[in-house]
Scaffold this active site. Structure first.
Site, PDB file in Angstrom:
ATOM      1  N   HIS A 177      23.553 -19.406 -81.577  1.00  0.00           N
ATOM      2  CA  HIS A 177      23.826 -18.873 -80.228  1.00  0.00           C
ATOM      3  C   HIS A 177      23.306 -17.430 -80.121  1.00  0.00           C
ATOM      4  CE1 HIS A 177      26.743 -18.194 -76.728  1.00  0.00           C
ATOM      5  NE2 HIS A 177      26.458 -16.958 -77.094  1.00  0.00           N
ATOM      6  N   GLU A 178      23.628 -16.617 -81.117  1.00  0.00           N
ATOM      7  CA  GLU A 178      23.209 -15.211 -81.068  1.00  0.00           C
ATOM      8  C   GLU A 178      21.696 -15.090 -81.171  1.00  0.00           C
ATOM      9  OE1 GLU A 178      25.508 -13.254 -80.144  1.00  0.00           O
ATOM     10  OE2 GLU A 178      27.096 -14.701 -80.521  1.00  0.00           O
TER      11      GLU A 178
HETATM   12 ZN   LIG Z   1      26.679 -15.132 -76.211  1.00  0.00          ZN
END
Ligand SMILES: [Zn+2]
Length: 862
Positions: free
Chosen positions: A300-301
Site C-alpha cells: 500500500h505504501e
Molecule cells: Zn495510505
C-alpha cells in the site's frame, strides 16, 4: 472582486519553490530542537505580509531577501488556524523572494510533528506529518498543493543515524562529537511527505531493484527480522513499476520500523515509516495473517510513491484519490505475487466493514468537503479506504483491467510532480475507455451510502427473466423528512450475477448488466438453478434474495466462490440487523457452513455469532445462552475435533487457518469446556516454548488462555509483552491482557494501560480490547470517564475516535445518554463523526433488541 481565501487556507498567490530546512536535534541529549528554514517563494502580486503555518514553535528572526537585500519582519500568531503572519514595513514586490525564519520547539509526546520515543536508554526522534502536522516541525506552507523541493540538513550527535527523504549527499564532522548530515534535494513534494528519523538505528543490507537500493532500518538487534519485508518490498516495487509504466520516482527507498507510531505506516517519499509489527517479521513465529497484513501495508505504501507522492490530491477533500487507490492496488499486486494467499478474501473483510459503516445515517460520501485539519483527520476511515477501494475495483471490473490501467498510466504521466482533482482521473479513464466514466462513478463517490439490489425471478412474455429494484440500504430504514421532495438516491450499478446452470455442480455463468433505473428487467436464456446477486463480491452493494432463493443458494454453496460465501453471510446478517430478514434464517444458513473449508468464510461467520452470543444474549435473552451454545457445538465441534490440535507434517496453510477459525467458534463463542481447558494448557506451554504450537493458533490460544487465567498467568503475560523479541508476540500478549475475565485483573490492566510501560501507539488498542470483553466493558467505560485527562494525554487524536467507536458495546440506552453527555462536556474534535455514529448504533440496538431476542428464543424453541 476576487473570492476571499477561506480563513483556514493559505493565500494561493504565494507559492514555495524550494525549501531549505536545517535542524539541530539530538534526542539522546534532550528534547529541545531548533533550526532555520529558508523558503524560496514566488508572489503573484506585491504584499506587506505573508501567512504560513507553525504550531507550538517559537519562531524568530523573520526576514526576507529580495534581489540580494534583506528586510526584517515581525511575526504575529493566528492560533485558531495554526498559522503565523510575517509582516514587513515595506511591500514585497511580485516575483521571487527568500523568506527566512528561525524556529525552536520540543520533541512532542503525541506521535505527531517531530516527536520523541524512548526504547530502554535509547532516545529517538521521528516525524509523522500527515495530515497537517509539518507545521509542528518547522514553519511551512502546509497544504498538499503547495509542493516544493526540500533540502534538509541535520546537526546531531556523531553516533546517531539520520534518515530523510533523499540520499545523504555529504556528512560534515563537527567538534564535540557532532556532525551535520546534508541530504540531496528532493523532487517537488507536499509538506506532509517530508520525513526525518534520528537515533541509534541499524540498517539491513540493501537489496536492489534496478538503480534503487532498498533498506530496512530498525532499532538495534532486529536484523534477523528484515528479510520478509525486503523481499516483499522488492517484489511489490517491481510489479508497481510495471503497472504504472514508470520507474520508482525517488532515488533510494528506506523502510523504517518505528518503535512508537500512531498509524499503520506513512508513505513519506523515499523514507516510509511503519509500526514495527507491520515491517519486521520473525519468519518462525509470525502467523500467516501477520505476514499478509504486513505485506499489504508495505505494498500500500509503495503504491503511494506514485499515487499520492508523485501525483498528489490538491486538497484533503480528495484524500480518497490517494487512499482508495493504494488500498486496492496492494491487493491486486499481492494477488499477483502470492496467489496462494487469496488476498481478495482479505479485501472482502475490508469491504464488509465499509458496507456496515456506510449503512449508518451518519456516514459520509467518499468525496467529502473538508475545511480544517481536524475534518481532514476524520476522513482517514473505512469509507475513504475500504469503500473507496471497493468502488475503484468495481470500476476496474466494468472498464476491464487493461483499459483501466491505460487510463491510470496516462493520468500519472500527465500529472507527475503535480496535484489533481477527481475529474482529472475521470477524464483519463474516459479517454482510455471511450465511456463517460464520470457519469458512472460520480454517484458512488459523491453520494453517501449504497444500494440494496432486490433480485426477483419473473416471467417476461412467458420466458424466464430477472427483475431488479434498488433503494438505499440503511440499517435503521430511511429517515423521513417532512416536506422533503428530494428524489430517492439512485446509483448506476455495474451488476454482475452468478447464474446456476441447469445441471448440479459447476460455478454457473456470469450475467452482466448496467442497472440504472429504479426497476429493471432482463431476460434469461433458461431457468437458473440459483442466482447469486453479486458475483465475486465485485460490486459495492448488497444483493437481496427472497427466502426461496436463499434456500437454493444454501443447497448450492459449493457452486459459489469462497468470497461469495463470505458475501452471502455478511449480506444476510446485515438484512437481519436492518429488520429485513429473520435471525433464524441467518442461523439456518450458518448451519450449512459447519464443514466450510475456507477460514475467511468462517471468520465472516464469527461476526454474527459472536454478536448474538456475546452481546444480544447476555443483554436481552440470557435463557438462550445454553441452548445457543449447545447448538453451535452440535455443528462445529465435530469438524474441529476431526482436524485435531496439531497440524500434520507439511500441512498447507489453509488448513492451519481453518483450525484457528474453528477454534474461535468452538472455544471463543461456544465456550466448549474441553476446548477452553486444552487452550489453557497449550497457552501454558506456549509461554515456555513458542514453538510448542502452530503459530497460526497463537492468537486464539493466548486469548482463550487469558479468559480462564489467574494472577500468576497474568504476570507471565506482562513479562512476555515486555520482553518478547518479536513485535507481533509483544502485541499478542499485551492485547490479550484485555481478555482476562477476573475482576481484579481487569482493574490491573486498566491501570497498566496508562503507564509508560505501554507504548503510546498501543494504549487505545488495549482499551478497545477491554471494551470488546463482555466482563470488562462497563468497568472500562467507568475508567475512561474517570481517567479521561490522562487518556487524552496517552491516546493520540485519531486513535481517540477508535475508542468512541467502541462505546456502543455498552448497548443500553442509559449508557447511550451517558456517552452522549460525557463527550458533549469533553469534546474530541477528530471524533465528532465517530460520536454521531456511535450514538446511532445505540439507537439501532434499542430497536433490534426485543424482536431479535424473541425471534432467537422462538427459533431455539425455548
Ligand atoms: Zn495510505
Amino acid at each position: 472582486m476576487a473570492p476571499r481565501t477561506p480563513r483556514y487556507r493559505l493565500d494561493p498567490g504565494v507559492r514555495p519553490r524550494r525549501v531549505h530546512v536545517h535542524v539541530e536535534v539530538d534526542p539522546q541529549q534532550g528534547s529541545a530542537f531548533r533550526g532555520e528554514v529558508a523558503l524560496e517563494i514566488e508572489l503573484d502580486k506585491s504584499r506587506r505580509s505573508i501567512r504560513l503555518h507553525a504550531i507550538d514553535l517559537k519562531v524568530s528572526k523573520p526576514r526576507i531577501e529580495i534581489a540580494g537585500r534583506v528586510h526584517r519582519g515581525r511575526v504575529t500568531k493566528l492560533p485558531a488556524t495554526g498559522m503565523i503572519a510575517v509582516h514587513f514595513d515595506k511591500s514585497i514586490p511580485a516575483g521571487t523572494a527568500v523568506l527566512r525564519l528561525g524556529f525552536a520547539g520540543r520533541l512532542r509526546k503525541d506521535l505527531c510533528g517531530l516527536y520523541g520515543v524512548s526504547v530502554g536508554k535509547r532516545r529517538y526522534a521521528f516525524t509523522q506529518l500527515e495530515a497537517a502536522d509539518a507545521r509542528k516541525f518547522f514553519p511551512c506552507f502546509d497544504e498538499p498543493s503547495l509542493k516544493a523541493r526540500f533540502s534538509i540538513s541535520v546537526t546531531t550527535g556523531a553516533a546517531n543515524k539520520v534518515i530523510s527523504n533523499g540520499p545523504v549527499r555529504r556528512t560534515e564532522r563537527l567538534a564535540g562529537r557532532r556532525k551535520t548530515v546534508h541530504f540531496a534535494e528532493t523532487p517537488p513534494l507536499s509538506t506532509y511527505l517530508v520525513a526525518l528519523a534520528v537515533g541509534d538505528l541499524e540498517a539491513s543490507k540493501p537489496v536492489s531493484l534496478g538503480p534503487t537500493e532498498i533498506r530496512i532500518w530498525h532499532t538495534p538487534g532486529k536484523r534477523a527480522q528484515t528479510s520478509f519485508g525486503l523481499e516483499t518490498a522488492r517484489e511489490c516495487l517491481q510489479r508497481l513499476e510495471h503497472y504504472f509504466g514508470l520507474p520508482y520516482p525517488y532515488s533510494k527507498l528506506d523502510l523504517v520500523a518505528v518503535p512508537d507510531f500512531e498509524f499503520g505506516a506513512m508513505e513519506n517519499a523515499g523514507a516510509i515509516f511503519f509500526r514495527e509489527t507491520l515491517l519486521l517479521i520473525d519468519s518462525r513465529s509470525a502467523t500467516l495473517n501477520e505476514k499478509k497484513r504486513a505485506a499489504e501495508v508495505i505494498c500500500h505504501e509503495l503504491a503511494h510513491m506514485w499515487y499520492g507522492d508523485l501525483v498528489t490530491m490538491a486538497w484533503w477533500d480528495d484524500l480518497w484519490l490517494n487512499e482508495a487507490f493504494a488500498t486496492w492496488m496492494a491487493f491486486k499486486v499481492l494477488d499477483d505475487w502470492k496467489p496462494e494467499w487469496k488476498m481478495w478474501l482479505d479485501f472482502q473483510h475490508g469491504t464488509a466493514s465499509a458496507l456496515e459503516l456506510d449503512a449508518l445515517r451518519h456516514t459520509h460520501p467518499i468525496y467529502c468537503h473538508v475545511r480544517t485539519p481536524e475534518e481532514a483527520d476524520e476522513n482517514f476511515d473505512r469509507i475513504t479506504y475500504e469503500k473507496g477501494a471497493a468502488v475503484v475495483r468495481m470500476i476496474e471490473r466494468y472498464l476491464g483491467a487493461a483499459t483501466f490501467r491505460r487510463g491510470v498510466r496516462a493520468y500519472i504521466r500527465k500529472h507527475q510532480e503535480g496535484n489533481t482533482v477527481a475529474a482529472d482521473l475521470w477524464n483519463a479513464l474516459s479517454k482510455a475507455s471511450g465511456e463517460d466514466v464520470a457519469r458512472l462513478v460520480r454517484p458512488w463517490i459523491e453520494q453517501e451510502g449504497y444500494p440494496v439490489v432486490e433480485i426477483r425471478r419473473v416471467k417476461s412474455r412467458g420466458r424466464p427473466a430477472l427483475e431488479f429494484r434498488q433503494r438505499r440500504f440503511l440499517e435503521q430504514g430511511a429517515r423521513k423528512r417532512a416536506g422533503s421532495r428530494k428524489p430517492p438516491t439512485r446509483w448506476p450499478i455495474p451488476w454482475v450475477g452468478r447464474i446456476g446452470g441447469a445441471r448440479k455442480g459447476g460455478r454457473g455463468m456470469l450475467e452482466r448488466h448496467l442497472l440504472s433505473g429504479a426497476r429493471v428487467r432482463i431476460p434469461l436464456k433458461h431457468t437458473p438453478r440459483f442466482i447469486y446477486g453479486n458475483a465475486d463480491e465485485g460490486g459495492f452493494f448488497r444483493p437481496l434474495h427472497d427466502a426461496d432463493e436463499i434456500r437454493r443458494l444454501s443447497e448450492s454453496l459449493g457452486s459459489l466462490k469462497a468470497v461469495e460465501r463470505m458475501g452471502l453471510i455478511d449480506h444476510q446478517w446485515a438484512l437481519v440487523r436492518a429488520g429485513q430478514s429473520n435471525i433464524g434464517s441467518m442461523l439456518d444458513l450458518a448451519a450449512g457452513f459447519a464443514h466450510e473449508a475456507d477460514a475467511d468464510v468462517l471468520a465472516t461467520l464469527r461476526k454474527p455469532l459472536s454478536f448474538i452470543v456475546g452481546s444480544l444474549i447476555p443483554n436481552a435473552a440470557p435463557e438462550c445462552r445454553a441452548p445457543m451454545q449447545a447448538w453451535l457445538l452440535d455443528h462445529f465441534e465435530e469438524p474441529f475435533a476431526r482436524l485435531g490440535w496439531k497440524p500434520a507434517v507439511q500441512e498447507p496453510g489453509e488448513i492451519r487457518l481453518r483450525r484457528a477459525a474453528l477454534l474461535g467458534i468452538v472455544g471463543g463463542i461456544s465456550e466448549s469446556p474441553g476446548a477452553l481447558e486444552t487452550s489453557a494448557s497449550h497457552c501454558d506451554r506456549y509461554l515456555a516454548d513458542r514453538r510448542s504450537i502452530d503459530a497460526n493458533l497463537a492468537d486464539a490460544i493466548v486469548s482463550l488462555g487469558a479468559r480462564l487465567g489467574d494472577a500468576a498467568l497474568y504476570r507471565r503475560f506482562v513479562d512476555a509483552a515486555m520482553t518478547s523479541a518479536s513485535a507481533q508476540e509483544k502485541r499478542r500478549f499485551l492485547l490479550a491482557l484485555g481478555d482476562f475475565r477476573d475482576e481484579k485483573l481487569i482493574n490491573k490492566t486498566l491501570a497498566f494501560a496508562l503507564t509508560d510501560a505501554v507504548a503510546t501507539q498501543d494504549v487505545a488498542f488495549l482499551l478497545m480490547r477491554l471494551f470488546a470483553n463482555s466482563a470488562a466493558r462497563e468497568r472500562t467505560w467507568a475508567f475512561t470517564m474517570r481517567r479521561w485527562d490522562r487518556i487524552r494525554k496517552r491516546v493520540p487524536p485519531h486513535l481517540c475516535s477508535y475508542l468512541i467507536e467502541m462505546t456502543p458495546a455498552l448497548l443500553t440506552n442509559e449508557y447511550k445518554r451517558e456517552v452522549a453527555k460525557f463527550f458533549r462536556t469533553n469534546p474530541v474534535p477528530t471524533g465528532e463523526r465517530a460520536l454521531r455514529q456511535a450514538l446511532e448504533r445505540f439507537d439501532w440496538y434499542r430497536g433490534f433488541r426485543i424482536p431479535a431476542a424473541k425471534a432467537l428464543a422462538k427459533w431455539l424453541e425455548i
